[in-house]
Design a protein around this motif. Structure first.
Motif, PDB file in Angstrom:
ATOM      1  N   GLU A 156       0.729  -1.245   0.002  1.00  0.00           N
ATOM      2  CA  GLU A 156      -0.091   0.074  -0.039  1.00  0.00           C
ATOM      3  C   GLU A 156       0.714   1.266   0.040  1.00  0.00           C
ATOM      4  O   GLU A 156       0.369   2.353  -0.410  1.00  0.00           O
ATOM      5  N   SER A 205       7.705  -8.564   6.275  1.00  0.00           N
ATOM      6  CA  SER A 205       7.920  -8.820   7.499  1.00  0.00           C
ATOM      7  C   SER A 205       7.976 -10.154   8.205  1.00  0.00           C
ATOM      8  O   SER A 205       7.229 -10.722   7.276  1.00  0.00           O
ATOM      9  N   THR A 208       4.109 -10.849   9.107  1.00  0.00           N
ATOM     10  CA  THR A 208       3.128 -11.150   8.172  1.00  0.00           C
ATOM     11  C   THR A 208       3.915 -12.558   7.352  1.00  0.00           C
ATOM     12  O   THR A 208       2.879 -13.279   6.945  1.00  0.00           O
ATOM     13  N   GLU A 358      14.888  -6.013  14.106  1.00  0.00           N
ATOM     14  CA  GLU A 358      14.908  -5.116  13.292  1.00  0.00           C
ATOM     15  C   GLU A 358      14.726  -3.863  13.178  1.00  0.00           C
ATOM     16  O   GLU A 358      13.617  -3.492  13.604  1.00  0.00           O
TER      17      GLU A 358
HETATM   18  P1  NAD Z   1       4.803  -6.230   5.902  1.00  0.00           P
HETATM   19  O1  NAD Z   1       4.835  -7.417   6.186  1.00  0.00           O
HETATM   20  O2  NAD Z   1       3.922  -5.022   6.476  1.00  0.00           O
HETATM   21  O3  NAD Z   1       3.790  -5.974   4.301  1.00  0.00           O
HETATM   22  C1  NAD Z   1       4.322  -6.829   3.046  1.00  0.00           C
HETATM   23  C2  NAD Z   1       2.906  -6.983   2.110  1.00  0.00           C
HETATM   24  O4  NAD Z   1       2.031  -7.918   2.978  1.00  0.00           O
HETATM   25  C3  NAD Z   1       2.384  -5.892   1.939  1.00  0.00           C
HETATM   26  O5  NAD Z   1       1.985  -5.821   0.544  1.00  0.00           O
HETATM   27  C4  NAD Z   1       0.986  -5.869   2.815  1.00  0.00           C
HETATM   28  O6  NAD Z   1      -0.093  -5.161   2.341  1.00  0.00           O
HETATM   29  C5  NAD Z   1       0.914  -7.451   2.795  1.00  0.00           C
HETATM   30  N1  NAD Z   1       0.190  -7.907   3.926  1.00  0.00           N
HETATM   31  C6  NAD Z   1       0.034  -7.270   5.371  1.00  0.00           C
HETATM   32  N2  NAD Z   1      -0.876  -7.971   5.907  1.00  0.00           N
HETATM   33  C7  NAD Z   1      -1.064  -9.129   5.269  1.00  0.00           C
HETATM   34  C8  NAD Z   1      -1.995 -10.376   5.329  1.00  0.00           C
HETATM   35  N3  NAD Z   1      -2.806 -10.710   6.528  1.00  0.00           N
HETATM   36  N4  NAD Z   1      -2.281 -11.046   4.351  1.00  0.00           N
HETATM   37  C9  NAD Z   1      -1.715 -10.874   3.307  1.00  0.00           C
HETATM   38  N5  NAD Z   1      -0.844 -10.073   3.188  1.00  0.00           N
HETATM   39  C10 NAD Z   1      -0.695  -8.966   3.995  1.00  0.00           C
HETATM   40  O7  NAD Z   1       5.999  -5.646   5.335  1.00  0.00           O
HETATM   41  P2  NAD Z   1       6.663  -4.294   4.734  1.00  0.00           P
HETATM   42  O8  NAD Z   1       6.761  -3.108   5.856  1.00  0.00           O
HETATM   43  O9  NAD Z   1       6.036  -3.949   3.254  1.00  0.00           O
HETATM   44  O10 NAD Z   1       8.223  -4.462   4.326  1.00  0.00           O
HETATM   45  C11 NAD Z   1       9.213  -4.421   5.177  1.00  0.00           C
HETATM   46  C12 NAD Z   1      10.007  -5.653   5.718  1.00  0.00           C
HETATM   47  O11 NAD Z   1      10.088  -6.536   4.285  1.00  0.00           O
HETATM   48  C13 NAD Z   1      10.947  -5.568   6.485  1.00  0.00           C
HETATM   49  O12 NAD Z   1      11.117  -6.570   7.321  1.00  0.00           O
HETATM   50  C14 NAD Z   1      12.091  -6.063   5.305  1.00  0.00           C
HETATM   51  O13 NAD Z   1      13.334  -6.345   5.946  1.00  0.00           O
HETATM   52  C15 NAD Z   1      11.359  -6.985   4.495  1.00  0.00           C
HETATM   53  N6  NAD Z   1      12.110  -6.965   3.012  1.00  0.00           N
HETATM   54  C16 NAD Z   1      12.823  -8.403   2.841  1.00  0.00           C
HETATM   55  C17 NAD Z   1      13.257  -8.315   1.498  1.00  0.00           C
HETATM   56  C18 NAD Z   1      14.276  -9.608   1.485  1.00  0.00           C
HETATM   57  O14 NAD Z   1      14.568  -9.866   0.162  1.00  0.00           O
HETATM   58  N7  NAD Z   1      14.450 -10.408   2.042  1.00  0.00           N
HETATM   59  C19 NAD Z   1      13.211  -7.371   0.680  1.00  0.00           C
HETATM   60  C20 NAD Z   1      12.640  -6.223   0.986  1.00  0.00           C
HETATM   61  C21 NAD Z   1      11.988  -6.181   2.285  1.00  0.00           C
END
Ligand code: NAD
Length: 454
Positions: A156, A205, A208, A358
């Motif tokens: 989002e 994350s 999630t 983190e």
């Molecule tokens: P997040 O987990 O908040 O959201 C990720 C996605 O999941 C979003 O599109 C969100 O709308 C969706 N989501 C949220 N709740 C959900 C549910 N109940 N069911 C299905 N989808 C749902 O993470 P974020 O804040 O967007 O990203 C940050 C995190 O991502 C950090 O922890 C970062 O380290 C990690 N990250 C990892 C990598 C990697 O390659 N390992 C790369 C980029 C980011």
């Protein structure tokens, strides 16, 4: 859904969110269109992706400006991300046919045997906002080349970028009934979990990711997770240039406003070079320009989400309460926008949240260590396992440390980098499965074994 500019707190645009019904309808369309897409020769699908590769360059000015406006990274870093994404796409363009073609493996008697790689079917790509192009292309490009249909849910916080991606894929020749964007927050992702999809590819994350893995488990389909990290960097006492190591560490901490999955999140320094390293780090940090990410010469922009500011200030506060010394930064900045001054703390230990959770922002703790054994022990003391870096003159000595760490990636004299030719994978709470490299091509197909007896 309002799209907010984190540097100004102004609404950039209003976007219509998907509903449960519209997501189901998108699924129905992609399910219908996938077989025809899969029937094309791989080379033809690669040709479509080549046009997308070109489009990212032709449109780079508008794409970079949109990315900076909606998530706040300095404009030059938005250009860098587009460039980096093109590099990854080029890898897939050049290597996919080789890894997707059928393989004759052996002949036993009169029976001929071959492996054929078939697409998974229709997959979900639930994505993060910090590098929407990079983490997106890790998934939807090899998925499409492999012949899959894709339901792509950008975060989002990077929806406008997601809409650009969809527009450019269509313009490049990806049929509308093969790729569909799903817009919205967590609920939109949740609706994807309810559909009978053939694979789930998630970046985000741990919290999630774990939830998604639990929900998807009964479906018995592939579920790959690219999650967070608490990546350590260790500076040995034989390092040739302390200032250079400090500069690299600083870049690893603050690049992308500190919001990288493989950002440097903890620094350990051998006591032999500790004082020199800390002094150099602080001196270089003070030169960093924090401000309007569209402005020239700006190194650090705002955090993308307001809640993240509070979270980081809490981590800093907890550390200071427990005895850490704040050498610089760590405060909310005056005026509009989600800005904090980048922080560095010393006298830190693993009883502090700063060293264990983190951070995902431009803050870091630097801890002094006696020797390599203590460094290994501290580096390994984490739930995460994404990357770890060692700075030293001696590869052998660095390798001695790197071998002992349970992470998907290790770095010698570099950090916070990803290569399209190497598997990108997290261990422990940092994820499951690999993207990129040949493994990230094969992740989107399933083998079928042919036993052919004429
Ligand atoms: P997040 O987990 O908040 O959201 C990720 C996605 O999941 C979003 O599109 C969100 O709308 C969706 N989501 C949220 N709740 C959900 C549910 N109940 N069911 C299905 N989808 C749902 O993470 P974020 O804040 O967007 O990203 C940050 C995190 O991502 C950090 O922890 C970062 O380290 C990690 N990250 C990892 C990598 C990697 O390659 N390992 C790369 C980029 C980011």
């Amino acid at each position: 859904m309002n799209i907010i500019n984190p540097a100004t707190e102004e609404i950039i645009q209003e976007v219509e969110e998907d509903t449960a019904t519209s997501v189901r309808e998108k699924y129905r369309r992609v399910r219908e269109g996938q077989a025809a897409w899969a029937a094309l020769p791989v080379a033809e699908r690669v040709g479509v992706i080549e046009r997308f590769y070109e489009a990212l360059d032709t449109e780079k000015d508008v794409l970079a400006a949109t990315l900076t406006a909606e998530m706040g990274k300095p404009l030059q870093q938005s250009y860098n991300e587009l460039n980096g994404a093109r590099g990854r796409i080029k890898y897939f363009i050049e290597n996919s046919e080789r890894y997707l073609k059928e393989e004759w493996v052996t002949m036993e008697g009169a029976t001929r045997e071959k492996i054929v790689y078939e697409p998974l079917g229709v997959i979900a790509n639930i994505s993060a906002w910090n590098y929407p192009y990079l983490v997106g292309v890790n998934v939807f490009i090899p998925a499409l080349i492999g012949g899959n249909g894709v339901l792509y849910k950008p975060s989002e916080y990077s929806t406008l970028t997601g809409l650009h991606i969809q527009r450019l894929l269509y313009r490049s020749g990806v049929p509308e009934n093969v790729f569909q964007i799903v817009t919205g927050k967590g609920a939109a992702g949740e609706w994807l979990l309810q559909l009978p999809l053939d694979g789930y590819f998630f970046t985000g994350s741990y919290r999630t990711g774990r939830y998604i893995a639990e929900k998807v488990a009964p479906k018995l389909v592939p579920c790959q997770l690219e999650l967070g990290g608490k990546d350590p960097l260790y500076v040995m006492d034989d390092v040739e240039d302390v200032d250079k190591a400090a500069a690299a560490a600083l870049e690893g901490v603050v690049y992308n406003n500190g919001q990288s999955c493989c950002a440097v999140e903890r620094i350990y320094v051998h006591e032999g070079v500790y004082d020199a390293f800390v002094a150099s780090y602080v001196q270089q940090l003070k030169k960093m320009v924090v401000g309007d990410p569209l402005g020239p010469g700006v190194d650090i922009g705002p955090l993308s989400r307001p809640a993240q500011m509070e979270f980081l200030l809490e981590q800093v506060g907890d550390a200071v309460e427990k005895g850490a010394k704040l050498l610089y930064g760590g405060r909310r900045m005056e005026g509009k926008g989600y800005f904090i001054s980048p922080a560095v703390l010393v006298n830190v230990h693993h009883g502090m949240r700063l060293m264990m959770e983190e951070s995902f922002g431009p803050v870091v703790g630097i801890q002094k260590v006696r020797d390599d054994a203590e460094a290994v022990e501290l580096m390994a003391d984490t739930e995460f396992g994404l990357t770890a870096a060692v700075y030293s003159k001696s590869y052998e000595r660095a390798e001695g440390v790197m071998k002992q760490l349970n992470t998907g990636t290790v770095y010698w004299n570099c950090c916070d980098r990803v290569s399209a030719a190497l598997p990108w994978s997290g261990r422990k709470h940092s994820g499951l499965g690999s993207t990129l490299s040949y493994q990230g091509i094969r992740a989107f197909v399933q083998p079928k074994a042919y036993h052919i007896r004429p």
